[in-house]
Design a protein around this motif. Sequence first.
Motif, PDB file in Angstrom:
ATOM      1  N   ASP A   1     -20.462 -45.223  -9.139  1.00  0.00           N
ATOM      2  CA  ASP A   1     -21.955 -45.051  -8.893  1.00  0.00           C
ATOM      3  C   ASP A   1     -22.819 -46.099  -9.425  1.00  0.00           C
ATOM      4  N   THR A   2     -23.473 -46.509  -8.628  1.00  0.00           N
ATOM      5  CA  THR A   2     -24.736 -47.561  -8.881  1.00  0.00           C
ATOM      6  C   THR A   2     -26.139 -46.880  -9.346  1.00  0.00           C
ATOM      7  N   GLY A   3     -26.163 -45.610  -8.772  1.00  0.00           N
ATOM      8  CA  GLY A   3     -27.444 -44.678  -9.098  1.00  0.00           C
ATOM      9  C   GLY A   3     -28.207 -44.901  -7.943  1.00  0.00           C
ATOM     10  N   HIS A   4     -28.080 -46.084  -6.970  1.00  0.00           N
ATOM     11  CA  HIS A   4     -29.096 -46.374  -6.129  1.00  0.00           C
ATOM     12  C   HIS A   4     -28.182 -46.741  -4.765  1.00  0.00           C
ATOM     13  N   LEU A   5     -28.958 -46.851  -3.744  1.00  0.00           N
ATOM     14  CA  LEU A   5     -28.499 -47.307  -2.403  1.00  0.00           C
ATOM     15  C   LEU A   5     -28.114 -48.806  -2.524  1.00  0.00           C
ATOM     16  N   ASN A   6     -27.011 -49.114  -2.184  1.00  0.00           N
ATOM     17  CA  ASN A   6     -26.639 -50.489  -2.298  1.00  0.00           C
ATOM     18  C   ASN A   6     -26.674 -51.257  -0.982  1.00  0.00           C
ATOM     19  N   ALA A   7     -26.220 -52.470  -0.609  1.00  0.00           N
ATOM     20  CA  ALA A   7     -26.295 -53.430   0.281  1.00  0.00           C
ATOM     21  C   ALA A   7     -25.310 -52.993   1.248  1.00  0.00           C
ATOM     22  N   VAL A   8     -24.021 -52.648   0.947  1.00  0.00           N
ATOM     23  CA  VAL A   8     -22.872 -52.147   1.686  1.00  0.00           C
ATOM     24  C   VAL A   8     -23.468 -50.494   2.457  1.00  0.00           C
ATOM     25  N   GLU A   9     -23.931 -49.983   1.700  1.00  0.00           N
ATOM     26  CA  GLU A   9     -24.293 -48.722   2.294  1.00  0.00           C
ATOM     27  C   GLU A   9     -25.575 -48.838   3.192  1.00  0.00           C
ATOM     28  N   VAL A  10     -26.482 -49.752   3.068  1.00  0.00           N
ATOM     29  CA  VAL A  10     -27.460 -49.982   4.024  1.00  0.00           C
ATOM     30  C   VAL A  10     -26.775 -50.556   5.300  1.00  0.00           C
ATOM     31  N   ASN A  11     -25.807 -51.405   5.289  1.00  0.00           N
ATOM     32  CA  ASN A  11     -25.278 -51.811   6.513  1.00  0.00           C
ATOM     33  C   ASN A  11     -24.409 -50.467   7.260  1.00  0.00           C
ATOM     34  N   ILE A  12     -23.921 -49.648   6.380  1.00  0.00           N
ATOM     35  CA  ILE A  12     -22.956 -48.590   6.932  1.00  0.00           C
ATOM     36  C   ILE A  12     -24.218 -47.657   7.725  1.00  0.00           C
ATOM     37  N   ALA A  13     -25.287 -47.410   6.988  1.00  0.00           N
ATOM     38  CA  ALA A  13     -26.298 -46.461   7.598  1.00  0.00           C
ATOM     39  C   ALA A  13     -26.915 -47.210   8.850  1.00  0.00           C
ATOM     40  N   TYR A  14     -26.969 -48.723   8.824  1.00  0.00           N
ATOM     41  CA  TYR A  14     -27.479 -49.139   9.955  1.00  0.00           C
ATOM     42  C   TYR A  14     -26.777 -48.994  11.078  1.00  0.00           C
ATOM     43  N   ASN A  15     -25.238 -49.257  11.052  1.00  0.00           N
ATOM     44  CA  ASN A  15     -24.310 -49.047  12.034  1.00  0.00           C
ATOM     45  C   ASN A  15     -24.493 -47.682  12.746  1.00  0.00           C
ATOM     46  N   GLN A  16     -24.664 -46.595  11.812  1.00  0.00           N
ATOM     47  CA  GLN A  16     -24.677 -45.149  12.315  1.00  0.00           C
ATOM     48  C   GLN A  16     -25.731 -44.990  13.372  1.00  0.00           C
ATOM     49  N   MET A  17     -27.187 -45.694  12.471  1.00  0.00           N
ATOM     50  CA  MET A  17     -28.213 -45.462  13.538  1.00  0.00           C
ATOM     51  C   MET A  17     -27.987 -46.369  14.750  1.00  0.00           C
ATOM     52  N   MET A  18     -27.537 -47.530  14.607  1.00  0.00           N
ATOM     53  CA  MET A  18     -27.496 -48.428  16.062  1.00  0.00           C
ATOM     54  C   MET A  18     -26.400 -47.725  17.110  1.00  0.00           C
ATOM     55  N   TYR A  19     -25.564 -47.151  16.562  1.00  0.00           N
ATOM     56  CA  TYR A  19     -24.521 -46.591  17.595  1.00  0.00           C
ATOM     57  C   TYR A  19     -25.087 -45.314  18.225  1.00  0.00           C
ATOM     58  N   TYR A  20     -25.655 -44.620  17.460  1.00  0.00           N
ATOM     59  CA  TYR A  20     -26.301 -43.499  18.061  1.00  0.00           C
ATOM     60  C   TYR A  20     -27.546 -43.697  18.933  1.00  0.00           C
ATOM     61  N   LEU A  21     -28.190 -44.812  18.688  1.00  0.00           N
ATOM     62  CA  LEU A  21     -29.352 -45.320  19.427  1.00  0.00           C
ATOM     63  C   LEU A  21     -29.177 -46.139  20.649  1.00  0.00           C
ATOM     64  N   VAL A  22     -28.026 -46.793  20.747  1.00  0.00           N
ATOM     65  CA  VAL A  22     -27.249 -47.263  21.869  1.00  0.00           C
ATOM     66  C   VAL A  22     -26.815 -46.263  22.942  1.00  0.00           C
ATOM     67  N   ALA A  23     -26.057 -45.220  22.075  1.00  0.00           N
ATOM     68  CA  ALA A  23     -25.414 -44.457  23.166  1.00  0.00           C
ATOM     69  C   ALA A  23     -26.556 -43.221  23.597  1.00  0.00           C
ATOM     70  N   THR A  24     -27.539 -42.807  22.860  1.00  0.00           N
ATOM     71  CA  THR A  24     -28.532 -42.171  23.273  1.00  0.00           C
ATOM     72  C   THR A  24     -29.388 -42.816  24.297  1.00  0.00           C
ATOM     73  N   SER A  25     -29.561 -44.224  24.317  1.00  0.00           N
ATOM     74  CA  SER A  25     -30.452 -45.038  25.184  1.00  0.00           C
ATOM     75  C   SER A  25     -29.688 -45.295  26.537  1.00  0.00           C
ATOM     76  N   VAL A  26     -28.480 -45.262  26.558  1.00  0.00           N
ATOM     77  CA  VAL A  26     -27.525 -45.550  27.642  1.00  0.00           C
ATOM     78  C   VAL A  26     -27.465 -44.065  28.325  1.00  0.00           C
ATOM     79  N   LYS A  27     -27.296 -42.935  27.755  1.00  0.00           N
ATOM     80  CA  LYS A  27     -27.325 -41.708  28.193  1.00  0.00           C
ATOM     81  C   LYS A  27     -28.789 -41.254  29.006  1.00  0.00           C
TER      82      LYS A  27
END
Length: 137
Positions: A22-48
Motif C-alpha cells: 500500500d502506497t497510501g494513495h492512487l498510483n499510475a497503474v491504478e489510474v490506468n486500470i480505472a481508465y480502462n474500466q471507464m473506457m470499456y463501459y463508455l464504448v459499450a454504452t455508446s455502441v448500445k
Amino acid sequence: MPGGLSRVRAVFAIPESCYIDDTGHLNAVEVNIAYNQMMYYLVATSVKEGLLTGFESWTLEDFWRHQLPDILIARFASRFQRPIDARDFHGEMEFRSVARREPGGKPLLMATTAFRYGDADGGRCDGEATLAFVNIT
C-alpha cells in the motif's frame, strides 16, 4: 455530448493494491486500470445507445468481439497534482475525437480521450490517452 462524442463519470474504491504494498494513495497503474474500466463501459454504452461517432455500425456483439484483442492504448499520459485517496475517488473520461484511418489499406479508428480523477480532499490527477481500434470493418 454534442458532435457524436460521449463522456462517463464513475466512482471508484481500490481497497488495496493488486501488485505492490500500500502506497497510501492512487498510483499510475491504478489510474490506468480505472481508465480502462471507464473506457470499456463508455464504448459499450455508446455502441448500445448509438452515441459515439465512428461506431454507428457496431452492435454490442461487435464490442464484445473487439473489446480485448482490438482496442489498444496507443499513448497514455497522466499528471498528478495532489495525491488521491485510492479507497474513495471519482473519475471522468471523455472522447474528444474519433477519426477513421486506413494505413496500408487496413481501416482503424483513432480516438483521442481525456480523463481526470479527484477525491473529497482535493486530490487531483488528469491526463490524455489515444486509442486505436484495429481490425474493424
